[in-house]
Design a protein around this motif. Sequence first.
Motif, short mmCIF file in Angstrom:
data_model
loop_
_atom_site.label_atom_id
_atom_site.label_comp_id
_atom_site.label_asym_id
_atom_site.label_seq_id
_atom_site.Cartn_x
_atom_site.Cartn_y
_atom_site.Cartn_z
N THR A 311 14.76 -11.05 1.11
CA THR A 311 14.03 -10.86 2.07
C THR A 311 12.97 -10.57 1.15
OG1 THR A 311 14.31 -8.54 0.87
CG2 THR A 311 16.01 -8.98 2.33
N LEU A 312 11.72 -10.01 2.08
CA LEU A 312 9.83 -10.37 1.55
C LEU A 312 10.03 -8.87 0.36
CD1 LEU A 312 7.84 -11.36 3.90
CD2 LEU A 312 8.67 -12.80 2.38
N ILE A 313 10.69 -7.86 0.57
CA ILE A 313 10.66 -6.88 -0.14
C ILE A 313 9.65 -6.92 -1.41
CG2 ILE A 313 12.86 -6.29 -0.94
CD1 ILE A 313 10.33 -3.67 0.56
N LYS A 314 10.23 -7.35 -2.53
CA LYS A 314 9.47 -7.86 -3.67
C LYS A 314 7.98 -8.71 -3.91
CE LYS A 314 12.45 -6.53 -6.91
NZ LYS A 314 11.79 -4.78 -7.79
N LEU A 315 7.96 -9.12 -2.69
CA LEU A 315 6.60 -9.56 -2.48
C LEU A 315 5.92 -8.57 -2.09
CD1 LEU A 315 4.73 -12.07 -2.23
CD2 LEU A 315 5.48 -12.79 -0.38
N ILE A 316 5.75 -7.77 -0.93
CA ILE A 316 5.16 -6.38 -0.57
C ILE A 316 5.57 -5.93 -2.17
CG2 ILE A 316 5.29 -4.68 0.73
CD1 ILE A 316 7.48 -6.38 2.70
N GLU A 317 6.12 -5.20 -2.48
CA GLU A 317 6.41 -4.79 -3.92
C GLU A 317 4.84 -5.34 -4.57
OE1 GLU A 317 9.04 -2.90 -7.30
OE2 GLU A 317 9.57 -3.47 -6.03
N GLU A 318 4.73 -6.42 -5.06
CA GLU A 318 4.02 -6.95 -6.57
C GLU A 318 2.48 -6.89 -5.26
OE1 GLU A 318 5.81 -10.80 -7.87
OE2 GLU A 318 4.35 -11.34 -6.33
N TYR A 319 2.94 -6.90 -4.20
CA TYR A 319 0.72 -6.88 -3.50
C TYR A 319 0.81 -5.14 -2.96
CZ TYR A 319 0.76 -11.40 -2.84
OH TYR A 319 0.12 -12.76 -3.71
N ASP A 320 1.63 -4.47 -2.77
CA ASP A 320 2.05 -2.81 -2.39
C ASP A 320 2.57 -2.05 -2.28
OD1 ASP A 320 0.99 -0.79 -0.95
OD2 ASP A 320 -0.56 -1.84 0.63
N VAL A 321 2.90 -2.00 -3.97
CA VAL A 321 4.28 -0.68 -4.06
C VAL A 321 4.28 0.26 -3.50
CG1 VAL A 321 2.64 0.32 -5.88
CG2 VAL A 321 5.10 -0.16 -6.10
N THR A 322 3.36 1.25 -2.96
CA THR A 322 2.46 1.87 -2.47
C THR A 322 3.95 1.42 -1.07
OG1 THR A 322 0.48 3.19 -3.02
CG2 THR A 322 1.82 3.97 -0.97
N LEU A 323 3.70 0.86 -0.55
CA LEU A 323 4.09 0.43 1.49
C LEU A 323 5.19 -0.01 1.32
CD1 LEU A 323 4.25 -0.20 3.81
CD2 LEU A 323 2.75 -2.38 3.25
N ALA A 324 6.05 -0.51 -0.27
CA ALA A 324 7.10 -1.13 -0.17
C ALA A 324 8.15 0.32 -0.37
CB ALA A 324 7.45 -1.79 -1.55
N ASN A 343 5.75 4.64 -15.35
CA ASN A 343 5.58 4.03 -16.88
C ASN A 343 4.30 2.83 -15.67
OD1 ASN A 343 6.36 5.63 -18.76
ND2 ASN A 343 8.30 4.96 -18.12
N THR A 344 4.97 2.08 -15.30
CA THR A 344 4.38 0.58 -14.93
C THR A 344 3.14 1.30 -13.81
OG1 THR A 344 6.36 0.55 -12.54
CG2 THR A 344 6.95 -0.52 -14.52
N LYS A 345 3.30 1.57 -12.83
CA LYS A 345 2.44 2.13 -11.71
C LYS A 345 2.51 1.02 -10.70
CE LYS A 345 0.58 5.81 -13.63
NZ LYS A 345 1.46 5.13 -15.60
N ASN A 346 3.39 -0.21 -10.98
CA ASN A 346 2.92 -1.25 -9.90
C ASN A 346 4.49 -0.86 -9.34
OD1 ASN A 346 4.07 -2.44 -12.29
ND2 ASN A 346 2.39 -3.76 -12.74
N SER A 347 5.25 -0.48 -9.90
CA SER A 347 7.01 -0.85 -9.53
C SER A 347 7.59 0.11 -9.06
CB SER A 347 7.33 -1.14 -10.84
OG SER A 347 8.26 -1.24 -11.47
N LEU A 348 8.59 -0.03 -8.18
CA LEU A 348 9.27 1.77 -8.16
C LEU A 348 10.62 1.56 -9.06
CD1 LEU A 348 10.23 0.00 -4.02
CD2 LEU A 348 8.34 1.46 -4.43
N TYR A 349 10.41 3.14 -8.53
CA TYR A 349 11.92 2.85 -9.64
C TYR A 349 13.43 4.04 -8.65
CZ TYR A 349 14.89 6.08 -12.84
OH TYR A 349 15.57 6.52 -13.79
N PRO A 350 14.23 4.54 -8.79
CA PRO A 350 14.85 2.89 -9.07
C PRO A 350 14.09 1.88 -8.21
CG PRO A 350 16.47 4.92 -8.48
CD PRO A 350 15.32 5.36 -7.48
N PRO A 351 14.49 0.81 -9.05
CA PRO A 351 14.55 -0.28 -8.44
C PRO A 351 14.36 -0.50 -7.47
CG PRO A 351 14.94 -0.85 -11.03
CD PRO A 351 14.98 0.77 -10.66
N TYR A 352 14.14 -1.69 -6.42
CA TYR A 352 14.64 -1.69 -5.40
C TYR A 352 14.81 -3.24 -5.51
CZ TYR A 352 16.41 -2.55 -0.50
OH TYR A 352 17.14 -2.91 0.52
#
Length: 375
Positions: A311-324, A343-352
């Motif tokens: 899927t593209l979910i990780k690519l979406i997360e890289e560009y727009d974490v709120t949208l992801a 902590n990172t402000k640019n990734s999901l928690y828990p990870p997806y």
Amino acid sequence: MKIKLKTITPIHIGTGQKYGRIECLVRKDRVFRISLEKVMKIYGQSIIEKIIERIETDEFNVMNNVDENKVLKYSLLNKANYTKGDIREHIKTDTYMPYIPGSSIKGSVRTALLWNFFKNNTQSFDSFLSSLNNKINKPGRCNKKYLMADLIQNVFNFVKGKYNAQKDLLKFFLISDFMPLNVEIFLDKINTHDLKNNKPLIRASMFAECITGEFIGEIALSEQIKFFNNDEFFKIKFNEIFGVEIDCKKEIKEIETEVVNNIKTILRNFNKWAEYHETKLEEKMKLNINIPPQDINKIRLGFGVGTIYQTLIKLIEEYDVTLAKNVVNKCFLGKFSRKIDFNTKNSLYPPYPKTVELNEDNKPLGWCEISEVEK
């Protein structure tokens, strides 16, 4: 063009079917898949009734006198020390020969091409993210099956307007089924490793028929692309997706070679990107996994490949974490809602995703090396 796939790690490509102890015999280090029709014909209806009666007690000694050679479909090495439970079936021919379907290869190539297109076309990806954001913010529950389908399909549409499967560029990219030069089929145990409350655990296990070996097939371009020599929109789309210019002076075989070589490069780049994200998850799980070398041409196929590769979910997360975050939560893509990591402000928690499938030897599933067959 003849292509060879050589497995690097075990592969399981399922049929959607499972079977259990009623349809197999366990003899020492092998599992024999049997025909119940032949069992009834040779040993009578009563033996089937006795088996059914004893399934819940796991007493299968009623089958001890059955001659596996008389009722055999095929057999496989029992690497999983299987005694009971459901077994996922690997796809085979009518004569029970395991193979790799061309559709599985094409699906993996399609994902890599899509990733490459968006990576190299920022304006198109921005438009995709904007359209996705509009869809995700509409009232009501999201349909995860169709959420991105039309947006993604339009990337491969070689005519302007609404997507039409007959106007998909990959229609011209032909991949045969890959048949074995040599193959071993065996029973493996696959464990789903999960990250729960930031702690690693094995959430579930299953038995599956897996294969290793060498397989040969063909990748080709359809001769029909000749009819689009004067179609500028088609030529632009073809170049955007495959990175090759269509020229009326070029032979189909020449274009085909360029396309295959470019796909190998795209797969290398895509795999490197996906492996980076997968490794970050594995580090959190404290898993020591040997990922195949990055300097070889490889592709990942079948069950256990994982969300990052499909899927593209990780690519979406890289560009727009709120949208992801909104996509995962509003489409209920996981059992738990996600938030943005403090902590990172640019990734999901828990990870997806937060799961990884490995066999008992801690090997990832589905890796194959790609090479051209020498003429």
